[in-house]
Design an enzyme around this catalytic site. Structure first.
Site, PDB file in Angstrom:
ATOM      1  CB  SER A 143      -0.879   0.025   1.251  1.00  0.00           C
ATOM      2  OG  SER A 143      -1.513   1.290   1.363  1.00  0.00           O
ATOM      3  CE1 TYR A 157      -3.551  -2.252   5.020  1.00  0.00           C
ATOM      4  CE2 TYR A 157      -3.181   0.090   4.639  1.00  0.00           C
ATOM      5  CZ  TYR A 157      -3.464  -1.166   4.157  1.00  0.00           C
ATOM      6  OH  TYR A 157      -3.657  -1.348   2.801  1.00  0.00           O
TER       7      TYR A 157
HETATM    8  P1  NAP Z   1     -11.447  -5.553   0.128  1.00  0.00           P
HETATM    9  O1  NAP Z   1     -12.276  -4.866  -0.906  1.00  0.00           O
HETATM   10  O2  NAP Z   1     -11.750  -5.346   1.559  1.00  0.00           O
HETATM   11  O3  NAP Z   1     -11.438  -7.112  -0.207  1.00  0.00           O
HETATM   12  C1  NAP Z   1     -10.694  -7.946   0.610  1.00  0.00           C
HETATM   13  C2  NAP Z   1     -10.603  -9.303  -0.009  1.00  0.00           C
HETATM   14  O4  NAP Z   1      -9.720 -10.091   0.803  1.00  0.00           O
HETATM   15  C3  NAP Z   1     -11.918 -10.027  -0.014  1.00  0.00           C
HETATM   16  O5  NAP Z   1     -11.904 -10.919  -1.102  1.00  0.00           O
HETATM   17  C4  NAP Z   1     -11.908 -10.771   1.309  1.00  0.00           C
HETATM   18  O6  NAP Z   1     -12.710 -11.952   1.315  1.00  0.00           O
HETATM   19  C5  NAP Z   1     -10.446 -11.148   1.392  1.00  0.00           C
HETATM   20  N1  NAP Z   1      -9.933 -11.303   2.736  1.00  0.00           N
HETATM   21  C6  NAP Z   1     -10.031 -10.437   3.767  1.00  0.00           C
HETATM   22  N2  NAP Z   1      -9.413 -10.941   4.844  1.00  0.00           N
HETATM   23  C7  NAP Z   1      -8.937 -12.144   4.468  1.00  0.00           C
HETATM   24  C8  NAP Z   1      -8.223 -13.161   5.144  1.00  0.00           C
HETATM   25  N3  NAP Z   1      -7.916 -13.062   6.438  1.00  0.00           N
HETATM   26  N4  NAP Z   1      -7.881 -14.271   4.462  1.00  0.00           N
HETATM   27  C9  NAP Z   1      -8.223 -14.412   3.158  1.00  0.00           C
HETATM   28  N5  NAP Z   1      -8.889 -13.494   2.457  1.00  0.00           N
HETATM   29  C10 NAP Z   1      -9.241 -12.382   3.123  1.00  0.00           C
HETATM   30  O7  NAP Z   1      -9.896  -5.161  -0.029  1.00  0.00           O
HETATM   31  P2  NAP Z   1      -9.116  -4.397  -1.206  1.00  0.00           P
HETATM   32  O8  NAP Z   1      -9.300  -2.951  -1.032  1.00  0.00           O
HETATM   33  O9  NAP Z   1      -9.399  -5.024  -2.526  1.00  0.00           O
HETATM   34  O10 NAP Z   1      -7.613  -4.692  -0.752  1.00  0.00           O
HETATM   35  C11 NAP Z   1      -6.820  -5.719  -1.334  1.00  0.00           C
HETATM   36  C12 NAP Z   1      -5.382  -5.462  -0.956  1.00  0.00           C
HETATM   37  O11 NAP Z   1      -4.981  -4.178  -1.438  1.00  0.00           O
HETATM   38  C13 NAP Z   1      -5.118  -5.447   0.543  1.00  0.00           C
HETATM   39  O12 NAP Z   1      -3.867  -6.054   0.824  1.00  0.00           O
HETATM   40  C14 NAP Z   1      -5.052  -3.966   0.876  1.00  0.00           C
HETATM   41  O13 NAP Z   1      -4.275  -3.709   2.013  1.00  0.00           O
HETATM   42  C15 NAP Z   1      -4.421  -3.427  -0.394  1.00  0.00           C
HETATM   43  N6  NAP Z   1      -4.672  -1.991  -0.637  1.00  0.00           N
HETATM   44  C16 NAP Z   1      -5.943  -1.518  -0.810  1.00  0.00           C
HETATM   45  C17 NAP Z   1      -6.127  -0.176  -1.044  1.00  0.00           C
HETATM   46  C18 NAP Z   1      -7.496   0.437  -1.234  1.00  0.00           C
HETATM   47  O14 NAP Z   1      -7.617   1.689  -1.165  1.00  0.00           O
HETATM   48  N7  NAP Z   1      -8.531  -0.351  -1.483  1.00  0.00           N
HETATM   49  C19 NAP Z   1      -5.021   0.695  -1.112  1.00  0.00           C
HETATM   50  C20 NAP Z   1      -3.758   0.169  -0.920  1.00  0.00           C
HETATM   51  C21 NAP Z   1      -3.594  -1.186  -0.702  1.00  0.00           C
HETATM   52  P3  NAP Z   1     -14.322 -11.892   1.596  1.00  0.00           P
HETATM   53  O15 NAP Z   1     -14.938 -11.304   0.341  1.00  0.00           O
HETATM   54  O16 NAP Z   1     -14.713 -13.309   1.802  1.00  0.00           O
HETATM   55  O17 NAP Z   1     -14.530 -11.028   2.796  1.00  0.00           O
END
Ligand code: NAP
Length: 248
Positions: A143, A157
């Site tokens: 991130s 985080y």
């Molecule tokens: P999200 O929309 O909250 O989706 C999370 C995904 O991960 C879902 O498929 C969820 O499954 C799964 N998940 C959550 N906890 C888990 C666990 N303990 N074991 C296995 N699967 C798990 O998240 P996102 O925004 O796409 O983020 C994805 C990655 O990008 C993360 O590493 C996050 O830190 C990083 N990131 C995100 C952003 C942002 O602004 N969105 C920015 C920088 C980095 P379920 O559907 O079953 O709940």
């Protein structure tokens, strides 16, 4: 379309992971992905991809639980070719707020999923590749918070993502001569459910004006970078942390 080996994506049911699953399947990879709670979303994604002639499979596994990782790795499908890629995408922030209010439970859980889960899965996959004399590509999803620190939001985080980036650099150097590549993608704020889960659904709109491009990312814009790093097109890239963050 070229038929490639299998890629494992953690947290593929929603958000950046789901966009990565789609693009990787469309690029010809067989894709296995995990989910924790949203079986409905996971199964709908598999059904859509299979109906369009792609290869996809989902498995319930919490990457913050080591025994789930053991079960996941022993239940990978045998009919999708060899494992050629791992995307450590699953991640969470815990509640938004000042660091002084962050509970031990939140610190433990966020570290267990974001850092230990990434390390354990990587160790599994690297051990298998070394034993088989083959190689592949690992992409860790970090991130931009690792660089910016996320003050007042989720410093704990940001620190886990700093760990993910250091892990990426070290593991890449340790394995470079084997042909195994290890990289990270560092997304800026992206339109997914993670912000609502953290307690502020409107966070993307609130932070957009402080991003040089003046907007947040679409999940597909992050997934494009992840899939590029998986492919042989990125054959000379290892140990890189690719910022996909609108200029942040
Ligand atoms: P999200 O929309 O909250 O989706 C999370 C995904 O991960 C879902 O498929 C969820 O499954 C799964 N998940 C959550 N906890 C888990 C666990 N303990 N074991 C296995 N699967 C798990 O998240 P996102 O925004 O796409 O983020 C994805 C990655 O990008 C993360 O590493 C996050 O830190 C990083 N990131 C995100 C952003 C942002 O602004 N969105 C920015 C920088 C980095 P379920 O559907 O079953 O709940």
């Amino acid at each position: 379309m070229q038929r490639r080996g299998m890629v494992l994506v953690t947290g593929g049911s929603r958000g950046i992971g789901a966009a990565t699953v789609r693009l990787a399947a469309e690029a010809g990879f067989g894709v296995v992905f995990t989910y924790v709670s949203r079986e409905d979303a996971a199964r709908a994604l598999v059904a859509d991809l299979v109906q369009r002639g792609h290869r996809a499979h989902c498995i319930e596994a919490d990457v913050g639980e080591p025994d789930h990782i053991d079960r996941l790795m022993s239940s990978l499908p045998q009919d999708m070719g060899p494992l050629v890629g791992l995307v450590n995408n699953a991640g969470l922030t815990g509640p938004l707020g000042a660091f002084v209010d962050t509970s031990l439970e939140t610190m433990r859980r966020v570290t267990a999923v974001n850092v230990i889960g990434t390390m354990l899965l990587s160790r599994y996959v690297v051990a298998a590749w070394l034993a088989a004399g083959t190689h592949g590509s690992i992409v860790n999803v970090s991130s931009i918070a690792a660089t910016l620190g996320a003050p007042g939001e989720y410093v704990h985080y940001a620190a886990t993502k700093g760990a993910v980036e250091s892990f990426t650099i070290g593991l890449a150097k340790e394995l470079a001569a084997t042909g195994i590549r290890v990289n990270a993608v560092s997304p800026g704020t992206t339109l997914t459910d993670i912000h609502a889960t953290a307690g502020e659904p409107g966070r993307p709109q609130r932070v957009a004006s402080r991003i040089p491009m003046q907007r947040v990312a679409r999940p597909q814009e992050i997934a494009e970078a992840i899939v590029w790093l998986l492919e042989d097109k990125a054959s000379y890239v290892t140990g890189s942390v690719l910022k996909v963050a609108g200029g942040s």
